[in-house]
Design an enzyme around this catalytic site. Structure first.
Site, short mmCIF file in Angstrom:
data_model
loop_
_atom_site.label_atom_id
_atom_site.label_comp_id
_atom_site.label_asym_id
_atom_site.label_seq_id
_atom_site.Cartn_x
_atom_site.Cartn_y
_atom_site.Cartn_z
N GLN A 76 0.84 -1.20 0.00
CA GLN A 76 0.00 0.00 0.00
C GLN A 76 0.87 1.25 0.00
O GLN A 76 1.21 1.80 1.04
CB GLN A 76 -0.93 0.01 1.22
CG GLN A 76 -1.88 1.15 1.18
CD GLN A 76 -3.26 0.77 1.64
OE1 GLN A 76 -3.51 -0.34 2.07
NE2 GLN A 76 -4.17 1.70 1.55
N PHE A 77 1.20 1.72 -1.21
CA PHE A 77 2.04 2.90 -1.33
C PHE A 77 1.35 4.16 -0.81
O PHE A 77 2.02 5.12 -0.44
CB PHE A 77 2.50 3.11 -2.78
CG PHE A 77 1.43 3.63 -3.70
CD1 PHE A 77 1.31 4.99 -3.92
CD2 PHE A 77 0.55 2.77 -4.34
CE1 PHE A 77 0.32 5.48 -4.77
CE2 PHE A 77 -0.43 3.24 -5.18
CZ PHE A 77 -0.55 4.61 -5.40
N THR A 78 0.03 4.15 -0.73
CA THR A 78 -0.69 5.35 -0.29
C THR A 78 -0.43 5.67 1.18
O THR A 78 -0.78 6.76 1.64
CB THR A 78 -2.20 5.22 -0.53
OG1 THR A 78 -2.70 4.08 0.17
CG2 THR A 78 -2.50 5.08 -2.02
#
Length: 145
Positions: A76-78
């Site tokens: 989850q890069f967010t």
């Protein structure tokens, strides 16, 4: 981010690709400054963190100590969203895709050596379903040891 769950699943294109029952759902963000040592530290902390209840209802058990405990790991890069300016988050703090994917896969392999681990698909549009247990949600930042 660590979430204690009663169950969790990951779907891609409306097909469940990974699911667990009681255990931990991990939302995993990688930045370019992360190292192999950071990943080893995170694995050690996660699999040994005592956040499951014992017979006296005290948080004394790790995911390894509960019957059929498992992990679902989702990239989850967010998690690296920068929201100081404007209304559109910047994700420039997230690791470059090739590096982040390699670190994420190494992280999951290290987890799998300790406990049954399922994963999402790096870079895919995933739908995550979970039933929180508690809820117990913990942020683990390897840069804050």
């Amino acid at each position: 981010m660590i979430q204690r769950v009663k169950r969790a699943s990951c779907s891609v294109n409306q097909t469940i690709i990974s699911e667990i029952q009681q255990g931990l759902l991990l939302l995993v963000g990688v930045e370019d400054a992360d190292t192999v040592e950071d990943m080893a530290y995170a694995v050690r902390k996660i699999v040994n963190m005592r956040i499951f209840s014992d017979e006296q209802d005290k948080l004394n058990l790790s995911v390894k100590a509960i019957p059929d405990g498992a992990i679902l790991s989702i990239s989850q890069f967010t998690l690296f969203a920068e929201t100081k300016k404007g209304n559109r988050p910047s994700f420039s703090g997230a690791g470059k895709p090739n590096f982040a994917q390699a670190m994420y896969e190494q992280f999951n392999a290290s987890l799998s050596a300790e406990i049954p681990t399922k994963a999402g698909v790096f870079g895919a549009d995933m739908q995550i379903t979970l039933e929180n247990d508690g809820p117990v949600t913990i942020i683990l930042d390897t840069k804050k040891r």
